[in-house]
Write a protein that holds these residues in place. Structure first.
Motif, PDB file in Angstrom:
ATOM      1  N   MET A 158       0.823  -1.220   0.000  1.00 23.77           N
ATOM      2  CA  MET A 158       0.000   0.000   0.000  1.00 23.77           C
ATOM      3  C   MET A 158       0.848   1.257   0.000  1.00 23.77           C
ATOM      4  O   MET A 158       0.400   2.326  -0.444  1.00 23.77           O
ATOM      5  CB  MET A 158      -0.930  -0.007   1.211  1.00 23.77           C
ATOM      6  CG  MET A 158      -2.063  -1.017   1.161  1.00 23.77           C
ATOM      7  SD  MET A 158      -3.221  -0.717  -0.192  1.00 23.77           S
ATOM      8  CE  MET A 158      -3.926   0.860   0.267  1.00 23.77           C
ATOM      9  N   ASP A 159       2.096   1.131   0.469  1.00 20.56           N
ATOM     10  CA  ASP A 159       2.993   2.300   0.472  1.00 20.56           C
ATOM     11  C   ASP A 159       3.316   2.767  -0.949  1.00 20.56           C
ATOM     12  O   ASP A 159       3.631   3.941  -1.177  1.00 20.56           O
ATOM     13  CB  ASP A 159       4.286   1.976   1.217  1.00 20.56           C
ATOM     14  CG  ASP A 159       4.975   0.733   0.670  1.00 20.56           C
ATOM     15  OD1 ASP A 159       4.298  -0.314   0.573  1.00 20.56           O
ATOM     16  OD2 ASP A 159       6.180   0.804   0.347  1.00 20.56           O
ATOM     17  N   TYR A 163      -1.070   4.726   0.019  1.00 21.10           N
ATOM     18  CA  TYR A 163      -2.053   4.314   1.030  1.00 21.10           C
ATOM     19  C   TYR A 163      -3.471   4.787   0.690  1.00 21.10           C
ATOM     20  O   TYR A 163      -4.269   5.113   1.568  1.00 21.10           O
ATOM     21  CB  TYR A 163      -1.659   4.836   2.413  1.00 21.10           C
ATOM     22  CG  TYR A 163      -0.299   4.390   2.876  1.00 21.10           C
ATOM     23  CD1 TYR A 163      -0.112   3.120   3.382  1.00 21.10           C
ATOM     24  CD2 TYR A 163       0.802   5.245   2.811  1.00 21.10           C
ATOM     25  CE1 TYR A 163       1.150   2.695   3.818  1.00 21.10           C
ATOM     26  CE2 TYR A 163       2.063   4.836   3.245  1.00 21.10           C
ATOM     27  CZ  TYR A 163       2.230   3.550   3.732  1.00 21.10           C
ATOM     28  OH  TYR A 163       3.457   3.134   4.168  1.00 21.10           O
ATOM     29  N   ASP A 198       3.377  -1.684   8.059  1.00 18.48           N
ATOM     30  CA  ASP A 198       2.057  -1.091   8.279  1.00 18.48           C
ATOM     31  C   ASP A 198       0.986  -2.156   8.367  1.00 18.48           C
ATOM     32  O   ASP A 198       0.833  -2.990   7.463  1.00 18.48           O
ATOM     33  CB  ASP A 198       1.722  -0.122   7.137  1.00 18.48           C
ATOM     34  CG  ASP A 198       2.707   1.037   7.054  1.00 18.48           C
ATOM     35  OD1 ASP A 198       2.936   1.672   8.088  1.00 18.48           O
ATOM     36  OD2 ASP A 198       3.253   1.253   5.954  1.00 18.48           O
ATOM     37  N   LYS A 206      -1.001   5.466   9.027  1.00 19.48           N
ATOM     38  CA  LYS A 206      -0.927   5.958   7.646  1.00 19.48           C
ATOM     39  C   LYS A 206      -2.183   5.632   6.845  1.00 19.48           C
ATOM     40  O   LYS A 206      -2.339   6.090   5.713  1.00 19.48           O
ATOM     41  CB  LYS A 206       0.304   5.362   6.957  1.00 19.48           C
ATOM     42  CG  LYS A 206       1.613   5.820   7.583  1.00 19.48           C
ATOM     43  CD  LYS A 206       2.815   5.179   6.906  1.00 19.48           C
ATOM     44  CE  LYS A 206       4.116   5.624   7.571  1.00 19.48           C
ATOM     45  NZ  LYS A 206       5.292   4.960   6.966  1.00 19.48           N
ATOM     46  N   MET A 207      -3.038   4.763   7.418  1.00 16.26           N
ATOM     47  CA  MET A 207      -4.310   4.435   6.761  1.00 16.26           C
ATOM     48  C   MET A 207      -5.443   4.638   7.754  1.00 16.26           C
ATOM     49  O   MET A 207      -6.081   3.675   8.211  1.00 16.26           O
ATOM     50  CB  MET A 207      -4.273   2.981   6.258  1.00 16.26           C
ATOM     51  CG  MET A 207      -3.357   2.760   5.071  1.00 16.26           C
ATOM     52  SD  MET A 207      -3.156   1.027   4.581  1.00 16.26           S
ATOM     53  CE  MET A 207      -1.867   0.492   5.721  1.00 16.26           C
TER      54      MET A 207
END
Length: 635
Positions: A158-159, A163, A198, A206-207
């Motif tokens: 996702m990075d 994200y 994450d 971050k999400m």
């Protein structure tokens, strides 16, 4: 807490078996490595080696390559991929885990099947940049086939998509549309970055749009204990324990259900009944037992029970049949021979089995059904199987322990396939039942087995090797040595020679030209019948007349008649003949001896011509001839 209390508490922890799967470079090994790393489950020497190897052979740039914790094979590290199944064991305060990191390549499907055969849960990884791809669908189908009820779609990397929630939501919707076609009751979606950590062990800030659990939190809390079948008591007997005259116990592992002291049980296949007297384990007697406990049962009555029998409750019986349908995964490098009779191992019971029919093969990438006549490595399909002895089983969907089996090659003893039972077949649904058309064929005296089927079964073509030459030219020696070599190579062969047939079939015939022609005509018809059955026939006869040899070829069939001429003159034959036929001729006891008082016509166009002095190489030349002409072997 002292060490004893700690060990006792650790022993009582629930165990979760899980597998990871995904396409190449989706991050399966990295995810597991990160789980181990962030949950502080690595020793200092492992951490040091990981940091050193990451700089030397890693694929994560300046960061630690967590995949190296799983990819231990040299080829895996060189390519940055997983080839074989890697297992990792670790535990947290709440649960123990056995993780199987399985390969993503299609050619390693059998490795994934092996790794997932005992799993309770599957983590399928999808690259956030690629979404749901063909491999994702293939792995989902395999997970469904294995009866795994809990699936986590981990949207990794996702990075690399900043994200974004919309990326994750689109992948979730695509996957939901596909998985509704399959029987997977519990699906969870988790966005994460295995490399950055994450949502792996801790929920990432971050999400903020994601409100679910981290991967480790989910794995620690997912409920899998109810996945086992506690309703249907199935107890395959593994050993009969008889340490002395006072004790006769039946040891095994609980496959499913619950059994209590005093329960009435039935023994399969005999149908005899008794009651449970004691339930014993290493730690002592129990009042009841459940899977996956290993126990020993004693019964109140003396009943004949042996390995391979099964104990069940009389009011809850499994299916008992010699005919059933199953999904089969072919795991052998060698393609399947449809005519092989395999050994089937089902729980503790072994017998022989044959694949009667392949209903279809499943294209694991598209789920399409395809018609085939045999399986190749890693192929999956639906089959009909018939066993020599009845099996007692449940549908795999209902009971994984009693619905699974393996097929074993009778020659190599390799496990060639694994299967999941679907249902038994009634007699009118069997592919071997006789149809109206087949009844008409029987009435007309025609075989129900085609020439092509016989060739596949024997791995050879029905043909006749007709060896001609004077008496004493080495015909019989070549015929019988050739028979030995061919049978040693797996061929099905019959030798017909003059001495054997004249003692029975042609006993009333003389050796004059007319009777000799009738004798060879009879031999030709026998050879044709044997060839029609797919059998190689070696005929050793003087057969001196060229016209008679042509008639023999017409009867057998010119395409199946192969003439071998043993080139030796009368003087050589007189010196090397095994019997006294030439001496008897000199004494006037016999007549009509080819090459002496009646002509021997040398064949005009023989396929092979040999000198008897070269007998050692003659056999090799015949074998090479059979191979070149695709008579034996066919493959």
């Amino acid at each position: 807490m002292d060490i004893r209390e700690f060990l006792d508490q650790d022993q009582k922890k629930d165990l979760l078996r899980l597998l990871t799967a995904g396409s190449v470079d989706d991050g399966k090994s990295t995810l597991i490595g990160r789980l181990l790393f962030d949950s502080k489950k690595l020793y200092e020497d492992q951490l040091s080696a990981l940091k050193r190897d990451s700089k030397r052979v890693g694929h994560a740039g300046e960061e630690i390559d967590y995949a190296l914790l799983l990819d231990g094979l040299k080829a895996e590290r060189e390519q940055g991929i997983t080839i074989d199944v890697a297992y990792r064991y670790f535990s947290t305060a709440k649960r123990k885990f056995i993780i199987a990191d399985t390969p993503g390549h299609e050619q390693y499907t059998r490795n994934m099947i092996t790794g997932g055969s005992t799993a309770n849960l599957a983590i399928l990884l999808a690259d956030a940049r690629k979404g749901v791809i063909t491999q994702t669908k293939r792995h989902t189908f395999l997970v469904s086939l294995l009866g795994i009820k809990h699936v986590v779609l981990a949207v990794n990397k996702m990075d690399l998509v900043d994200y974004k929630q919309e990326v994750f939501d689109r992948i979730v919707e695509d996957y939901k549309r596909f998985i509704t076609q399959l029987d997977v009751p519990d699906v969870t979606f988790i966005p994460l970055s295995a490399l950055k950590g994450d949502n792996v062990v801790e929920v990432s800030d971050k999400m903020p749009w994601y409100h679910g659990q981290s991967m480790l939190e989910f794995l620690e809390t997912v409920h899998v204990s109810s996945d086992r079948n506690f309703e249907d008591f199935r107890y395959p007997v593994q050993y009969v324990i008889r340490p002395d005259l006072k004790y006769r116990g039946f040891a095994g592992k609980m496959a499913s259900g619950v059994v209590r002291k005093g329960d009435e049980v039935m023994v399969l296949p005999s149908g005899k009944k008794s009651k449970v007297k004691t339930i014993t384990t290493y730690d002592g007697d129990l009042d009841y037992a459940f899977p996956p406990q290993s126990i020993s049962l004693t019964l109140e009555d003396e009943i004949d029970i042996s390995r391979g029998n099964m104990l069940v409750h009389p009011d809850n019986l499994p299916q008992v049949s010699r005919h059933f349908e199953a999904m089969l995964v072919w795991m052998d490098e060698k393609p399947m021979n449809p005519f092989t009779q395999f050994y089937i191992k089902h729980n503790t019971h072994s017998t022989k089995a044959k694949i009667d029919q392949i209903r279809y093969r499943v294209d694991v990438n598209t789920l399409e059904h395809q018609t085939i006549d045999h399986f190749e490595l890693n192929e999956i399909g639906r089959v009909v199987i018939t066993t020599v002895e009845p099996l007692y089983f449940d549908a795999y969907k209902k009971n994984r322990q009693t619905g699974a089996f393996i097929l074993i090659d009778p020659i190599t003893h390799n496990t060639v396939a694994v299967g999941m039972m679907l249902d038994k077949l009634s007699s009118d649904a069997l592919p071997t039942r006789i149809t109206d058309d087949e009844k008409s064929m029987i009435a007309a005296g025609r075989s129900l087995v085609s020439r092509e089927e016989r060739e596949k079964h024997y791995n050879q073509k029905g043909a006749t090797l007709w060896i001609t030459g004077l008496y004493g030219s080495g015909k019989n020696e070549l015929a019988f040595v050739l028979e030995k070599e061919l049978i040693g190579s797996g061929a099905t062969v019959v030798v017909l020679d003059g001495k054997s047939l004249r003692s029975g079939l042609s006993r009333e015939l003389d050796f004059d030209p007319a009777d000799r022609a009738e004798h060879l005509r009879r031999v030709a018809h026998i050879a044709r019948i044997l060839n029609d059955q797919g059998i190689l026939t070696i005929c050793s006869f003087t057969s001196p007349d060229e016209n008679v040899r042509r008639q023999v070829a017409e009867i057998i069939g010119p395409d199946r008649f192969h003439l071998i001429y043993m080139d030796a003159d009368v003087e050589y034959c007189k010196k090397h003949a095994d019997g006294d036929l030439y001496e008897r001729y000199e004494k006037g006891e016999v007549r009509h001896l080819p090459g002496v008082d009646m002509p021997y016509e040398i064949p005009e166009k023989p396929q092979l011509v040999f000198r008897p002095e070269e007998q050692e190489t003659n056999t090799e030349k015949v074998l090479e001839y059979l191979k070149e002409n695709k008579i034996f072997p066919l493959e």
